[in-house]
Design an enzyme around this catalytic site. Structure first.
Site, PDB file in Angstrom:
ATOM      1  N   TYR A 171       0.793  -1.235   0.000  1.00 24.63           N
ATOM      2  CA  TYR A 171       0.000   0.000   0.000  1.00 24.63           C
ATOM      3  C   TYR A 171       0.828   1.290   0.000  1.00 24.63           C
ATOM      4  O   TYR A 171       0.436   2.267  -0.644  1.00 24.63           O
ATOM      5  CB  TYR A 171      -1.025  -0.015   1.151  1.00 24.63           C
ATOM      6  CG  TYR A 171      -2.257  -0.831   0.798  1.00 24.63           C
ATOM      7  CD1 TYR A 171      -3.396  -0.224   0.284  1.00 24.63           C
ATOM      8  CD2 TYR A 171      -2.262  -2.226   0.927  1.00 24.63           C
ATOM      9  CE1 TYR A 171      -4.509  -0.966  -0.067  1.00 24.63           C
ATOM     10  CE2 TYR A 171      -3.368  -2.980   0.586  1.00 24.63           C
ATOM     11  CZ  TYR A 171      -4.492  -2.347   0.082  1.00 24.63           C
ATOM     12  OH  TYR A 171      -5.587  -3.090  -0.276  1.00 24.63           O
TER      13      TYR A 171
ATOM     14  N   GLU B  65      -9.187  -7.213   4.116  1.00 24.95           N
ATOM     15  CA  GLU B  65      -8.359  -8.258   3.493  1.00 24.95           C
ATOM     16  C   GLU B  65      -7.736  -9.164   4.559  1.00 24.95           C
ATOM     17  O   GLU B  65      -7.717 -10.393   4.414  1.00 24.95           O
ATOM     18  CB  GLU B  65      -7.299  -7.606   2.585  1.00 24.95           C
ATOM     19  CG  GLU B  65      -7.954  -7.013   1.326  1.00 24.95           C
ATOM     20  CD  GLU B  65      -7.163  -5.908   0.638  1.00 24.95           C
ATOM     21  OE1 GLU B  65      -5.950  -5.776   0.884  1.00 24.95           O
ATOM     22  OE2 GLU B  65      -7.769  -5.145  -0.151  1.00 24.95           O
TER      23      GLU B  65
END
Ligand code: FAD
Ligand code: HEM
Length: 399
Positions: free
Chosen positions: A98, A140
């Protein structure tokens, strides 16, 4: 929740950022792939990059998320993030990726909008990104935990146990574990990602819905060969590869099941509408209901060009016949003729002749124009928008 100082800044700059999001996401992918070409080669769908579908999906999701933050701050964003999180999990995306995406995405915002991005504006959009990223990472992580795997550890080798030609353009592959143990459980409607190595050495990944009930000890996918629309574009990369190469006994690299279009257990009426290859998740749902001897009222609608194009036609009719409360409505644009156990109609699907009760839950899968038309008719028939669920066989473009 966005901080008090960022709310007015994001609200004031949302129109500007929103208007440039497609340019921003295009630059974002270009810069990220310049730094990390292997991501384009081996992780991202390179056709979606050429066509622009993935940048449109990313732009749409960021705009929807930022709008939610400023307009309806009390609402949880999970509903709009769930589809993305499931897709990420089917690709094994992990939290450590990310920062890279954030750096390039925010860098692209600054490069496209120039002087408009003051330190205050940059900080507010950095906050939006990390709220979105952390919300995705949380979903997730939960999905990985529920599957009993370490974060990102989703890829498995499965063996092709059977290959069946379903029509000129579609094959089914039955997949089993090489050690003969049952394949991992899933919920009807879910899909797996399949990763293949193409002749140029690139690894490309695509999703395929599981097309039988979870109760079997194997998985089955049905793959339609994507032909080129005209001579200026190549044919579909992965579907063509699978049609040309998938052979019984071969090992395929496949992810654990994912996907949030799933059939919840209940006894209220169901409406399942599919067109073309969109039949695959519906078959899994019907197989599951038939194996459970469900008495739920189920209205099944399927649209196709012609009976010869209707993949799994006999199987679908058989599954419906095993459900005491189900009926089947088929629409063919060409060659509509009577078919046992089904109401067959000619032309494009409409719901004019159907009566649906307002407690019906609907699942749609097929080309966007088909789903849009059916969704409109369902809402006009009194269904609540929250009761209409759909699966897109590509990035969800949020429009
Ligand atoms: C959740 C989900 C479930 C799915 N389930 C199924 C399923 O059960 N069965 C199934 O068959 N598919 C399913 N799909 C679709 C599948 O994942 C693939 O998208 C499909 O097989 C096409 O992949 P491909 O690599 O063959 O084609 P791609 O290479 O991705 O190409 C897609 C299309 O774009 C065209 N194209 C290529 N280049 C260009 C260009 N430059 N300009 C314009 N067009 C271009 C190609 O000709 C092709 O028609 C599903 C997708 C999702 C997201
Ligand atoms: C806040 C950050 C992120 C957002 C908002 C985001 C958003 C999205 C969206 C909207 C999709 C399309 C989902 C669909 O199929 O409808 C997607 C797919 C995808 N994402 Fe993300 N994503 C983020 C972070 C990441 C990260 C960190 C990675 C890893 C490098 C990643 C890799 C991918 C890949 C490979 C796909 C599939 C692409 C394709 O099939 O074309 N994403 N993402």
């Amino acid at each position: 929740m966005l901080s008090a100082q960022s709310v007015p800044v994001v609200r004031a700059t949302l129109p500007l950022v929103g208007a440039s999001l497609n340019t921003i996401t295009e630059l974002f992918y270009r810069r990220m792939f310049e730094e990390r070409p292997e991501l384009l080669q081996h992780l991202f769908n390179r056709t979606n990059q050429v066509t622009g579908a993935q940048r449109e999906a990313l732009a749409g999701s960021v705009a929807a998320f930022a709008t939610l933050l400023v307009e309806r701050p009390d609402e949880r964003p999970d509903a709009i993030l769930s589809r993305i999180a499931h897709k990420h999990v089917s690709l094994g995306i992990t939290a450590d990726k990310y920062p890279l995406v954030g750096r390039h995405l925010l860098g692209a915002v600054a490069e496209v909008l120039g002087d408009a991005v003051t330190p205050e504006v940059g900080a507010a959009w950095d906050e939006v990104y990390w709220l979105m990223a952390n919300a995705l990472i949380a979903i997730e992580t939960r999905l990985y935990t529920e599957s009993g795997v370490n974060n990102g550890d989703v890829w498995r080798c499965v063996e092709i146990a059977e290959r069946r030609q379903e029509s000129t353009d579609a094959i089914s592959l039955v997949l089993r574990r090489p050690d003969s143990r049952p394949t991992a459980p899933f919920r009807p409607g879910q899909y797996v990602s399949v990763r293949v190595e193409l002749p140029d050495g690139a690894h490309q990944i695509r999703q395929y819905s599981l097309s039988t009930a979870p109760d079997h000890k194997t998985w089955r996918i049905t793959v339609k060969r994507e032909k080129a629309a005209d001579a200026t574009v190549p044919a579909g990369e992965v579907s063509s590869w699978l049609h040309a190469h998938a052979t019984v006994g071969d090992i395929l690299n496949v992810s654990l099941p994912a996907g949030d279009l799933v059939l919840p257990e209940a006894d209220t009426p169901l409406f399942l509408a599919s067109a073309g290859i969109g039949i695959t998740p519906m078959l899994s749902m019907l197989d599951h209901l038939a194996l459970a001897s469900s008495r739920r009222p189920v209205t099944v609608v399927h649209a196709d060009r012609a009976p010869g194009d209707h993949i799994h036609r006999a199987e679908q009719a058989d599954l419906v016949s095993r459900l005491s409360g189900a009926d089947l409505h088929l629409w063919y644009e060409n060659d509509a003729r009577p078919s046992p156990g089904a109401h067959v109609l000619a032309g494009r699907a409409t719901l004019d002749h159907l009566t649906l009760t307002p407690d019906t839950t609907a699942y749609l899968c097929g080309p966007l124009p088909f789903m849009r038309a059916v969704r409109g008719e369902l809402l006009a028939n009194g269904l609540h928008p929250a009761a209409v669920h759909y699966e897109v066989f590509g990035p969800d473009l949020w429009r």
